[in-house]
Design a protein around this motif. Structure first.
Motif, PDB file in Angstrom:
ATOM      1  N   GLU A   1      45.383  26.866  86.296  1.00  0.00           N
ATOM      2  CA  GLU A   1      44.585  26.184  85.278  1.00  0.00           C
ATOM      3  C   GLU A   1      44.070  24.835  85.774  1.00  0.00           C
ATOM      4  OE1 GLU A   1      47.071  25.963  81.863  1.00  0.00           O
ATOM      5  OE2 GLU A   1      46.635  28.008  81.191  1.00  0.00           O
ATOM      6  N   LEU A   2      44.931  24.099  86.505  1.00  0.00           N
ATOM      7  CA  LEU A   2      44.518  22.825  87.095  1.00  0.00           C
ATOM      8  C   LEU A   2      43.382  23.030  88.081  1.00  0.00           C
ATOM      9  CD1 LEU A   2      47.765  20.765  87.833  1.00  0.00           C
ATOM     10  CD2 LEU A   2      45.878  20.102  86.351  1.00  0.00           C
ATOM     11  N   LEU A   3      43.499  24.089  88.895  1.00  0.00           N
ATOM     12  CA  LEU A   3      42.486  24.383  89.899  1.00  0.00           C
ATOM     13  C   LEU A   3      41.144  24.682  89.236  1.00  0.00           C
ATOM     14  CD1 LEU A   3      41.738  24.905  92.846  1.00  0.00           C
ATOM     15  CD2 LEU A   3      42.592  27.244  92.592  1.00  0.00           C
ATOM     16  N   VAL A   4      41.180  25.513  88.203  1.00  0.00           N
ATOM     17  CA  VAL A   4      39.953  25.858  87.478  1.00  0.00           C
ATOM     18  C   VAL A   4      39.348  24.616  86.821  1.00  0.00           C
ATOM     19  CG1 VAL A   4      39.024  27.151  85.514  1.00  0.00           C
ATOM     20  CG2 VAL A   4      40.633  28.259  87.094  1.00  0.00           C
ATOM     21  N   LYS A   5      40.207  23.783  86.236  1.00  0.00           N
ATOM     22  CA  LYS A   5      39.739  22.573  85.563  1.00  0.00           C
ATOM     23  C   LYS A   5      39.075  21.612  86.549  1.00  0.00           C
ATOM     24  CE  LYS A   5      41.336  18.973  82.366  1.00  0.00           C
ATOM     25  NZ  LYS A   5      42.486  18.432  81.616  1.00  0.00           N
ATOM     26  N   LEU A   6      39.703  21.427  87.717  1.00  0.00           N
ATOM     27  CA  LEU A   6      39.153  20.518  88.722  1.00  0.00           C
ATOM     28  C   LEU A   6      37.848  21.066  89.280  1.00  0.00           C
ATOM     29  CD1 LEU A   6      39.648  17.927  90.356  1.00  0.00           C
ATOM     30  CD2 LEU A   6      40.857  19.311  92.049  1.00  0.00           C
ATOM     31  N   ARG A   7      37.807  22.356  89.500  1.00  0.00           N
ATOM     32  CA  ARG A   7      36.589  23.006  90.014  1.00  0.00           C
ATOM     33  C   ARG A   7      35.431  22.848  89.026  1.00  0.00           C
ATOM     34  NH1 ARG A   7      32.426  24.939  91.593  1.00  0.00           N
ATOM     35  NH2 ARG A   7      32.045  26.999  92.473  1.00  0.00           N
ATOM     36  N   LYS A   8      35.719  23.069  87.745  1.00  0.00           N
ATOM     37  CA  LYS A   8      34.687  22.975  86.719  1.00  0.00           C
ATOM     38  C   LYS A   8      34.197  21.541  86.548  1.00  0.00           C
ATOM     39  CE  LYS A   8      33.743  24.402  81.945  1.00  0.00           C
ATOM     40  NZ  LYS A   8      34.322  25.005  80.722  1.00  0.00           N
ATOM     41  N   LYS A   9      35.114  20.586  86.658  1.00  0.00           N
ATOM     42  CA  LYS A   9      34.768  19.180  86.435  1.00  0.00           C
ATOM     43  C   LYS A   9      33.978  18.589  87.594  1.00  0.00           C
ATOM     44  CE  LYS A   9      36.781  14.779  84.953  1.00  0.00           C
ATOM     45  NZ  LYS A   9      38.023  14.054  84.627  1.00  0.00           N
ATOM     46  N   THR A  10      34.326  18.969  88.824  1.00  0.00           N
ATOM     47  CA  THR A  10      33.719  18.342  90.003  1.00  0.00           C
ATOM     48  C   THR A  10      32.607  19.166  90.643  1.00  0.00           C
ATOM     49  OG1 THR A  10      35.347  19.321  91.518  1.00  0.00           O
ATOM     50  CG2 THR A  10      35.895  17.188  90.517  1.00  0.00           C
ATOM     51  N   GLY A  11      32.689  20.494  90.514  1.00  0.00           N
ATOM     52  CA  GLY A  11      31.684  21.349  91.137  1.00  0.00           C
ATOM     53  C   GLY A  11      31.951  21.644  92.596  1.00  0.00           C
ATOM     54  N   TYR A  12      33.055  21.134  93.145  1.00  0.00           N
ATOM     55  CA  TYR A  12      33.383  21.394  94.540  1.00  0.00           C
ATOM     56  C   TYR A  12      34.033  22.767  94.696  1.00  0.00           C
ATOM     57  CZ  TYR A  12      32.519  16.395  94.874  1.00  0.00           C
ATOM     58  OH  TYR A  12      31.934  15.163  94.801  1.00  0.00           O
ATOM     59  N   SER A  13      34.119  23.278  95.924  1.00  0.00           N
ATOM     60  CA  SER A  13      34.616  24.629  96.172  1.00  0.00           C
ATOM     61  C   SER A  13      36.092  24.766  95.784  1.00  0.00           C
ATOM     62  CB  SER A  13      34.456  24.982  97.654  1.00  0.00           C
ATOM     63  OG  SER A  13      35.332  24.205  98.445  1.00  0.00           O
ATOM     64  N   PHE A  14      36.521  26.016  95.513  1.00  0.00           N
ATOM     65  CA  PHE A  14      37.916  26.283  95.184  1.00  0.00           C
ATOM     66  C   PHE A  14      38.834  25.873  96.334  1.00  0.00           C
ATOM     67  CE2 PHE A  14      36.385  29.198  91.817  1.00  0.00           C
ATOM     68  CZ  PHE A  14      37.207  28.766  90.795  1.00  0.00           C
ATOM     69  N   VAL A  15      38.377  26.106  97.563  1.00  0.00           N
ATOM     70  CA  VAL A  15      39.196  25.771  98.735  1.00  0.00           C
ATOM     71  C   VAL A  15      39.487  24.274  98.778  1.00  0.00           C
ATOM     72  CG1 VAL A  15      39.241  25.715 101.258  1.00  0.00           C
ATOM     73  CG2 VAL A  15      38.365  27.737 100.072  1.00  0.00           C
ATOM     74  N   ASN A  16      38.435  23.458  98.595  1.00  0.00           N
ATOM     75  CA  ASN A  16      38.623  22.003  98.634  1.00  0.00           C
ATOM     76  C   ASN A  16      39.423  21.490  97.433  1.00  0.00           C
ATOM     77  OD1 ASN A  16      37.299  21.580 101.062  1.00  0.00           O
ATOM     78  ND2 ASN A  16      35.302  21.372 100.100  1.00  0.00           N
ATOM     79  N   CYS A  17      39.208  22.102  96.260  1.00  0.00           N
ATOM     80  CA  CYS A  17      39.965  21.699  95.066  1.00  0.00           C
ATOM     81  C   CYS A  17      41.450  22.028  95.236  1.00  0.00           C
ATOM     82  CB  CYS A  17      39.405  22.392  93.824  1.00  0.00           C
ATOM     83  SG  CYS A  17      37.789  21.757  93.297  1.00  0.00           S
ATOM     84  N   LYS A  18      41.734  23.204  95.795  1.00  0.00           N
ATOM     85  CA  LYS A  18      43.129  23.601  96.036  1.00  0.00           C
ATOM     86  C   LYS A  18      43.790  22.653  97.038  1.00  0.00           C
ATOM     87  CE  LYS A  18      45.844  27.749  97.148  1.00  0.00           C
ATOM     88  NZ  LYS A  18      46.630  27.286  98.270  1.00  0.00           N
TER      89      LYS A  18
END
Length: 324
Positions: free
Chosen positions: A44-61
């Motif tokens: 959920e944190l990963l999805v939230k950060l991805r949605k908020k910033t627009g950066y790739s899942f790899v970089n958000c993880k």
């Protein structure tokens, strides 16, 4: 009984005095649930950060792992990395031609802003991230003049060029528009330029006509207060008294449409004859939607006076560009 005892010695039942089976199974279940909830929370944190910033899942993880799931620190780190990458790409792409882009038009109360931001391809001009950059330039320009210009007794018209736009600050965090430009270049991989902006403001008894032509497909709710296109116009008008703004919305739109289509160089006066060099004077030009009459004749029944206008065409060579 001997057989059961043998099973106990074989380890199939817990020895006497040890943890009961039910309790043991309960602990294992609790650990399983805890692990599952932790995985779910991390996702959920990963999805939230991805949605908020627009950066790739790899970089958000990577950011969340680096800061043990701290969302705020992860977001700050991603922003810093993207900024570094963006500025790196700015220097690499500098000098590449930017013939495409968008005109953005924003109206707020008695003020309006029109900006031009250029990129390399029409494909990028249609990207929502690029359109968001155009919106940021318009909002930054609007905020700049709202903070510096006092109440007006007549209309005001001001222009900003590339260097001045890059130093404007945006929003509560005070980030520079040049930083926003670098971020967008980093994400989309094309050279971009914040070419120019025009700000117009009028007193309560005036109105601003506006029109944008060649708008790209819409659908981004975050940009609903913006108009985008390849051509744009703002027309400053003085209506007769008493004045009801709602009565002149369509007229303002038609005037802007005329300026975009006929590209006048000056307003002129209603007395100008429609011949010779008067062809470049707005009021003497044949009205775009009815060439049998002049624009001056079209607006005469309304009692509206046209005082000034601004016209932008995406990619046109300006006097500043020629000087450079």
């Amino acid at each position: 009984m001997q057989r059961l005892a043998g099973l106990g010695r074989a380890g199939l039942f817990p020895p006497e005095g040890s943890v009961p089976v039910a309790q043991l199974l309960g602990c294992q279940l609790a650990r399983f649930l805890h692990t599952g909830l932790a995985v779910l929370a991390a996702k959920e944190l990963l999805v939230k950060l991805r949605k908020k910033t627009g950066y790739s899942f790899v970089n958000c993880k990577k950011a969340l792992e680096k800061f043990d799931g701290n969302l705020k620190e992860a977001e700050g780190w991603l922003h810093d990395q993207a900024q570094k990458e963006g500025w790196s790409k700015v220097s690499k792409l500098e000098g590449r031609k930017t013939k495409e882009g968008l005109i953005g038009l924003l109206k707020e109360g008695n003020s309006a802003v029109m900006v031009e931001v250029n990129c390399e391809t029409d494909f990028v001009a249609r990207n929502a991230k690029f359109q968001h950059l155009v919106q940021q330039v318009a909002v930054g320009t609007m905020q700049h003049y709202q903070e510096t210009v006092e109440q007006l007794s007549t209309y005001a018209k001001c222009f900003l060029e590339t260097r001045e736009l890059s130093q404007l600050r945006l929003g509560p965090d005070g980030s520079l528009l040049s930083d926003q430009l670098a971020l967008t270049i980093g994400k989309l991989g094309e050279n971009m330029i914040m070419k120019r902006a025009a700000w117009v403001s009028v007193p309560e008894n005036f109105f601003i006509g506006s029109y944008v032509h060649g708008a790209p497909p819409t659908g981004n709710p975050l940009l609903s207060n913006m108009m985008f296109g390849k051509y744009g116009a703002l027309v400053i008008c003085s209506p007769p008294e008493p004045y009801q703004k709602s009565n002149f919305v369509e007229l303002g739109w038609r005037l802007g449409q005329h300026v975009v289509g006929m590209a006048p160089l000056s307003v002129g006066s209603p007395e100008d004859e429609p011949r010779g060099d008067s062809e470049t004077k707005m009021l003497a030009q044949p009205f775009l939607l009815d060439p049998a009459i002049t624009l001056g004749q079209y607006i005469q029944p309304s009692g509206v006076s046209v005082l000034d206008f601004v016209r932008f065409e995406c990619g046109e060579v300006t006097e500043t560009a020629e000087a450079e």
